[in-house]
Scaffold this motif. Structure first.
Motif, PDB file in Angstrom:
ATOM      1  N   GLY A   1       0.810  -1.208   0.000  1.00  0.00           N
ATOM      2  CA  GLY A   1       0.000   0.000   0.000  1.00  0.00           C
ATOM      3  C   GLY A   1       0.844   1.258   0.000  1.00  0.00           C
ATOM      4  O   GLY A   1       2.078   1.199   0.049  1.00  0.00           O
ATOM      5  N   VAL A   2       0.145   2.379  -0.094  1.00  0.00           N
ATOM      6  CA  VAL A   2       0.822   3.676  -0.025  1.00  0.00           C
ATOM      7  C   VAL A   2       0.053   4.596   0.910  1.00  0.00           C
ATOM      8  O   VAL A   2      -1.151   4.428   1.102  1.00  0.00           O
ATOM      9  CB  VAL A   2       0.915   4.358  -1.412  1.00  0.00           C
ATOM     10  N   THR A   3       0.761   5.543   1.503  1.00  0.00           N
ATOM     11  CA  THR A   3       0.135   6.604   2.298  1.00  0.00           C
ATOM     12  C   THR A   3       0.649   7.943   1.797  1.00  0.00           C
ATOM     13  O   THR A   3       1.867   8.130   1.682  1.00  0.00           O
ATOM     14  CB  THR A   3       0.510   6.468   3.784  1.00  0.00           C
ATOM     15  N   LEU A   4      -0.261   8.836   1.473  1.00  0.00           N
ATOM     16  CA  LEU A   4       0.140  10.195   1.128  1.00  0.00           C
ATOM     17  C   LEU A   4       0.184  10.995   2.422  1.00  0.00           C
ATOM     18  O   LEU A   4      -0.751  10.926   3.228  1.00  0.00           O
ATOM     19  CB  LEU A   4      -0.859  10.839   0.161  1.00  0.00           C
ATOM     20  N   ILE A   5       1.261  11.732   2.637  1.00  0.00           N
ATOM     21  CA  ILE A   5       1.419  12.465   3.903  1.00  0.00           C
ATOM     22  C   ILE A   5       1.745  13.938   3.663  1.00  0.00           C
ATOM     23  O   ILE A   5       1.956  14.355   2.531  1.00  0.00           O
ATOM     24  CB  ILE A   5       2.517  11.826   4.782  1.00  0.00           C
ATOM     25  N   ASP A   6       1.815  14.664   4.761  1.00  0.00           N
ATOM     26  CA  ASP A   6       2.065  16.117   4.712  1.00  0.00           C
ATOM     27  C   ASP A   6       1.084  16.784   3.764  1.00  0.00           C
ATOM     28  O   ASP A   6       1.475  17.415   2.777  1.00  0.00           O
ATOM     29  CB  ASP A   6       3.512  16.415   4.280  1.00  0.00           C
ATOM     30  N   ILE A   7      -0.177  16.597   4.076  1.00  0.00           N
ATOM     31  CA  ILE A   7      -1.231  17.102   3.210  1.00  0.00           C
ATOM     32  C   ILE A   7      -1.616  18.514   3.602  1.00  0.00           C
ATOM     33  O   ILE A   7      -1.685  18.846   4.785  1.00  0.00           O
ATOM     34  CB  ILE A   7      -2.450  16.143   3.286  1.00  0.00           C
ATOM     35  N   GLN A   8      -1.834  19.349   2.616  1.00  0.00           N
ATOM     36  CA  GLN A   8      -2.265  20.720   2.875  1.00  0.00           C
ATOM     37  C   GLN A   8      -3.295  21.146   1.840  1.00  0.00           C
ATOM     38  O   GLN A   8      -3.422  20.541   0.778  1.00  0.00           O
ATOM     39  CB  GLN A   8      -1.057  21.662   2.836  1.00  0.00           C
ATOM     40  N   ASP A   9      -4.008  22.192   2.183  1.00  0.00           N
ATOM     41  CA  ASP A   9      -5.023  22.737   1.289  1.00  0.00           C
ATOM     42  C   ASP A   9      -4.362  23.283   0.038  1.00  0.00           C
ATOM     43  O   ASP A   9      -3.360  23.969   0.119  1.00  0.00           O
ATOM     44  CB  ASP A   9      -5.754  23.864   2.032  1.00  0.00           C
ATOM     45  N   GLN A  10      -4.917  22.994  -1.126  1.00  0.00           N
ATOM     46  CA  GLN A  10      -4.238  23.450  -2.349  1.00  0.00           C
ATOM     47  C   GLN A  10      -4.302  24.970  -2.503  1.00  0.00           C
ATOM     48  O   GLN A  10      -3.477  25.564  -3.179  1.00  0.00           O
ATOM     49  CB  GLN A  10      -4.826  22.765  -3.596  1.00  0.00           C
ATOM     50  N   ASN A  11      -5.242  25.603  -1.829  1.00  0.00           N
ATOM     51  CA  ASN A  11      -5.346  27.060  -1.945  1.00  0.00           C
ATOM     52  C   ASN A  11      -4.453  27.811  -0.961  1.00  0.00           C
ATOM     53  O   ASN A  11      -4.288  29.004  -1.060  1.00  0.00           O
ATOM     54  CB  ASN A  11      -6.789  27.493  -1.749  1.00  0.00           C
ATOM     55  N   LEU A  12      -3.901  27.074   0.005  1.00  0.00           N
ATOM     56  CA  LEU A  12      -3.040  27.725   0.992  1.00  0.00           C
ATOM     57  C   LEU A  12      -1.584  27.351   0.766  1.00  0.00           C
ATOM     58  O   LEU A  12      -0.779  27.370   1.670  1.00  0.00           O
ATOM     59  CB  LEU A  12      -3.429  27.282   2.409  1.00  0.00           C
ATOM     60  N   LYS A  13      -1.268  26.981  -0.456  1.00  0.00           N
ATOM     61  CA  LYS A  13       0.026  26.366  -0.717  1.00  0.00           C
ATOM     62  C   LYS A  13       1.195  27.314  -0.440  1.00  0.00           C
ATOM     63  O   LYS A  13       1.209  28.459  -0.843  1.00  0.00           O
ATOM     64  CB  LYS A  13       0.094  25.896  -2.160  1.00  0.00           C
ATOM     65  N   GLN A  14       2.199  26.767   0.257  1.00  0.00           N
ATOM     66  CA  GLN A  14       3.459  27.481   0.452  1.00  0.00           C
ATOM     67  C   GLN A  14       4.227  27.397  -0.862  1.00  0.00           C
ATOM     68  O   GLN A  14       4.486  26.325  -1.360  1.00  0.00           O
ATOM     69  CB  GLN A  14       4.291  26.765   1.518  1.00  0.00           C
ATOM     70  N   GLN A  15       4.613  28.497  -1.389  1.00  0.00           N
ATOM     71  CA  GLN A  15       5.347  28.451  -2.644  1.00  0.00           C
ATOM     72  C   GLN A  15       6.782  27.986  -2.399  1.00  0.00           C
ATOM     73  O   GLN A  15       7.448  28.447  -1.502  1.00  0.00           O
ATOM     74  CB  GLN A  15       5.370  29.829  -3.294  1.00  0.00           C
ATOM     75  N   ASN A  16       7.197  27.041  -3.228  1.00  0.00           N
ATOM     76  CA  ASN A  16       8.592  26.639  -3.186  1.00  0.00           C
ATOM     77  C   ASN A  16       9.335  27.505  -4.193  1.00  0.00           C
ATOM     78  O   ASN A  16       8.904  27.682  -5.331  1.00  0.00           O
ATOM     79  CB  ASN A  16       8.708  25.164  -3.570  1.00  0.00           C
ATOM     80  N   LEU A  17      10.468  28.037  -3.765  1.00  0.00           N
ATOM     81  CA  LEU A  17      11.163  28.997  -4.623  1.00  0.00           C
ATOM     82  C   LEU A  17      11.663  28.373  -5.917  1.00  0.00           C
ATOM     83  O   LEU A  17      11.833  29.043  -6.924  1.00  0.00           O
ATOM     84  CB  LEU A  17      12.345  29.602  -3.854  1.00  0.00           C
ATOM     85  N   LEU A  18      11.906  27.066  -5.866  1.00  0.00           N
ATOM     86  CA  LEU A  18      12.472  26.415  -7.050  1.00  0.00           C
ATOM     87  C   LEU A  18      11.452  26.229  -8.165  1.00  0.00           C
ATOM     88  O   LEU A  18      11.806  26.066  -9.317  1.00  0.00           O
ATOM     89  CB  LEU A  18      13.034  25.045  -6.684  1.00  0.00           C
ATOM     90  N   PHE A  19      10.194  26.218  -7.801  1.00  0.00           N
ATOM     91  CA  PHE A  19       9.191  25.912  -8.809  1.00  0.00           C
ATOM     92  C   PHE A  19       8.211  27.070  -8.933  1.00  0.00           C
ATOM     93  O   PHE A  19       7.628  27.509  -7.953  1.00  0.00           O
ATOM     94  CB  PHE A  19       8.455  24.619  -8.462  1.00  0.00           C
ATOM     95  N   SER A  20       8.064  27.534 -10.106  1.00  0.00           N
ATOM     96  CA  SER A  20       7.181  28.665 -10.325  1.00  0.00           C
ATOM     97  C   SER A  20       5.741  28.231 -10.119  1.00  0.00           C
ATOM     98  O   SER A  20       5.396  27.068 -10.292  1.00  0.00           O
ATOM     99  CB  SER A  20       7.355  29.190 -11.741  1.00  0.00           C
TER     100      SER A  20
END
Length: 416
Positions: A338-357
């Motif tokens: 199986g798999v578990t997706l973790i560190d889930i956050q709201d897509q509208n509150l996303k922290q921008q990563n500087l590396l990816f526009s």
DNA sequence: TCTGGGGTCCTAGGACCC
DNA sequence: TCTGGGGTCCTAGGACCC
């Protein structure tokens, strides 16, 4: 005041809505692969069928007694649950959906508690066709205690528990293991400390309990004393998403395992997008058959962090493949993965990563929306990833599944 | 022959810092 | 011979729930 609304024998009740012939006979619903009993009608309970019991151990006896076993039909149960929850919401505004078949609501102590409960029980029975029990009390833990009494009531299935003397009386007849929040381990430790009944737990010194058993057990003690420590919670956004299965037949080839786990990734990511979230890590796990003790036992898991939060299935598939490579061992017969997706956050509150526009993120999200829309419109797996197998999955056994009465045109009930 | 799946929260201990 | 003290953050695993 809190009220706990809990559907009686929920999966069985769902099946009985569309198959009235199942009423008044022993019925059980089984887990995937028709493995364990996960729901029992009152008649099945009376035969001594226990929860989570492996079905093969009781099948002969059960059938001889006229019992009927059904595979689980989660689409049906999820849809009936939605109907029940929406009625609860209409009636009480704010609700906490605690599980597929139960919800907490808040009431005022000045309310006519018993009458409200009774009216609502009748409403659900009439409009959805399932019976609910309702426990009303000043704390959630006491609601759980109250509902046990409610379930034993022959007809009205509502029990209000506010009075200290009554609480004390019921707790004297309750073992600690049967208190909500007390599991096997804690019960054992409590017994060792000389605490056996709920009443003894209620009167135990909080400081000692906290020190020796942790803050949760302390909260339980306070809740038994009518101090509410557990508030209403919002479960609309899950903090982790699991997709896993046991296989009907064991698998030892890397490629076959990878293909099956890719299905789990696909399904977990779809759920991630449906709750409008992004995740930034995935855990892959694999395990041999723990019941085949003569075989070599092995289980392992691997966490793969992603560089930025996403809902793009492709990224999770790559990560899964990497993780699986780290833990896969030749010569093992795998039974579960199986798999578990973790560190889930709201897509509208996303922290921008500087590396990816944000442009790239936007592109990915648009891609996945298109992917989901096509599959919603033209059918599941019209589009899928190359690592996956085409068509539906046939690696789990569901021999006795009922129809999808409420979610599939082909399965609508037929009136003769 | 045959034994489920999906969650949350807490805590001890490791890694790291000054 | 002898090797401090205090703190934060993260994570794996435990415990519990349905």
């Amino acid at each position: 005041m809190f009220a706990l609304i809990d559907c009686d024998n929920f999966f069985v009740s769902c099946e009985r809505i569309f198959q009235p012939k199942l009423k008044n006979i022993p019925v059980v619903v089984l887990s995937n692969n028709d493995g364990c009993v996960v729901a029992r009608s009152a008649e099945a309970k009376a035969l001594g069928v226990t929860m989570a019991c492996p079905f093969f151990k009781i099948e002969k006896m059960f059938r001889a007694q006229g019992g009927v076993a059904l595979s689980s039909n989660y689409e049906l149960y999820a849809d009936i649950s939605k109907r029940v929850m929406s009625l609860i919401q209409q009636e009480f505004q704010n609700l906490e959906i605690y599980s597929i078949d139960e919800a907490f609501v808040e009431l005022k102590s000045s309310d006519r508690l018993y009458e409200i409960g009774l009216k609502f029980h009748q409403k659900i029975l009439k409009e959805v066709g399932v019976s609910v029990s309702i426990g009303i009390a000043p704390t959630k833990t006491l609601c759980k205690l109250a509902i046990e009494t409610a379930k034993k009531m022959p007809k009205d299935k509502v029990f209000v528990l506010t009075d200290e003397a009554k609480i004390s009386e019921i707790l004297k007849q309750t073992e600690v293991i049967d208190i909500w929040g007390i599991g096997k381990n804690t019960a054992q430790k409590l017994n060792f400390m000389g605490i056996f009944t709920g009443e003894e737990l209620r009167l135990a010194p909080c400081g000692l309990i906290k020190k020796s058993l942790g803050i949760n057990t302390e909260k339980t003690v306070l809740e038994l004393n009518r101090f509410a420590c557990l508030e209403m919670e919002n479960h609309s956004q899950q903090k982790s998403i699991i997709s896993s299965r046991s296989f009907e037949k064991e698998i030892s080839q890397f490629n076959a395992l990878e293909q099956i786990i890719s299905e789990f990734v696909d399904s977990a990511c779809l759920r991630l997008r449906q709750q409008h979230s992004l995740a930034s890590g995935i855990i892959v796990f694999i395990a041999s058959n723990r019941f085949h003790i003569s075989q070599q036992q092995y289980q392992n898991s691997f966490l793969v962090p992603l560089p930025y939060p996403t809902n793009n299935t492709a990224k999770f598939l790559q990560a899964m493949k990497f993780g699986l490579t780290q833990i896969f061992k030749d010569g093992i017969f795998y039974k579960r993965a199986g798999v578990t997706l973790i560190d889930i956050q709201d897509q509208n509150l996303k922290q921008q990563n500087l590396l990816f526009s944000s442009e790239q993120n936007l592109k990915e999200q648009k891609l996945m929306s298109a992917f989901d829309e096509i599959n919603a419109k033209l059918g599941k797996k019209t589009l899928y990833f190359g690592i996956q197998k085409s068509g539906q999955q046939y690696f789990i056994k569901r021999q006795f599944k009922s129809r999808n009465y409420t979610t599939s045109w082909d399965d609508l009930a037929i009136v003769h």
